[in-house]
Structure formats: C-alpha cells, structure tokens
Design a protein around this motif. Structure first.
Motif, short mmCIF file in Angstrom:
data_model
loop_
_atom_site.label_atom_id
_atom_site.label_comp_id
_atom_site.label_asym_id
_atom_site.label_seq_id
_atom_site.Cartn_x
_atom_site.Cartn_y
_atom_site.Cartn_z
N ASN A 53 1.38 -4.80 0.05
CA ASN A 53 -0.04 -5.05 -0.13
C ASN A 53 -0.85 -4.46 1.03
O ASN A 53 -1.87 -3.81 0.82
CB ASN A 53 -0.29 -6.55 -0.25
N ALA A 56 -0.96 -0.65 0.77
CA ALA A 56 -1.91 -0.20 -0.25
C ALA A 56 -3.34 -0.33 0.25
O ALA A 56 -4.18 0.56 0.01
CB ALA A 56 -1.72 -1.01 -1.53
N ARG A 57 -3.66 -1.42 0.94
CA ARG A 57 -5.01 -1.60 1.48
C ARG A 57 -5.32 -0.52 2.51
O ARG A 57 -6.41 0.05 2.50
CB ARG A 57 -5.13 -2.96 2.13
N GLY A 61 -6.03 2.04 -1.48
CA GLY A 61 -5.71 1.84 -2.88
C GLY A 61 -6.21 0.52 -3.45
O GLY A 61 -6.44 0.41 -4.65
N LEU A 62 -6.40 -0.48 -2.62
CA LEU A 62 -6.84 -1.79 -3.11
C LEU A 62 -8.02 -2.29 -2.29
O LEU A 62 -8.01 -2.21 -1.07
CB LEU A 62 -5.73 -2.84 -2.98
#
Length: 85
Positions: A53, A56-57, A61-62
């Motif tokens: 997670n 991705a951050r 991406g998020l």
C-alpha cells in the motif's frame, strides 16, 4: 492448539519465569506463551499489505481516500490452510 515441550531449562531461568509470571498476575505457562507470541509476532513488524500500500501511494497510484477504501475492504481473517485430499 499445538503443545510444545522445552527440555533442559536451567533452574534459574524457570525461577525467573515464575517470578515474572507472578508479577504479571498469570501462570508460568501463560507467561511463556506471551513471551513466545511477542517474539514471533512483534507489534512493530512490517506486514506485506501495508508495504504494498505504501509503495503504491509513493508511486502515485493511490490517493489517501482510495487507500482507506481498500483498507476497509481487506479481509483480516486468517487464511484457511490448503488441503490436498
């Protein structure tokens, strides 16, 4: 649950465990279980889902809102072991 037998524990160690257990208000067996759990699963350990997670951050991406939504959807129940029957 599984049982474990530990042989050849020095008397001084056993005595120290009994004293430590009494200080925490529990049995020696419960104290040893607590020590083993803390050693095997420390609170500060990095979990794979959390790591992915954060990657991705960092990669953009998020968004924070998307990350929170995924976190709510995540199934926290332990996986069932595979069976080959």
């Amino acid at each position: 649950m599984t049982s474990i037998t530990i042989r050849n524990v020095p008397d001084e160690v056993h005595r120290a465990l009994r004293i430590r257990a009494a200080m925490h208000g529990r049995s020696t067996e419960a104290e040893i279980r607590g020590i083993l759990e803390q050693a095997a699963k420390p609170e500060g350990r990095l979990k794979l889902g959390t790591l992915l997670n954060s990657i991705a951050r960092d990669a953009g991406g998020l968004s924070d809102a998307e990350a929170r939504r995924f976190d709510k959807l995540r199934d926290r129940a332990p996986a069932e072991p595979m069976r080959f029957e």
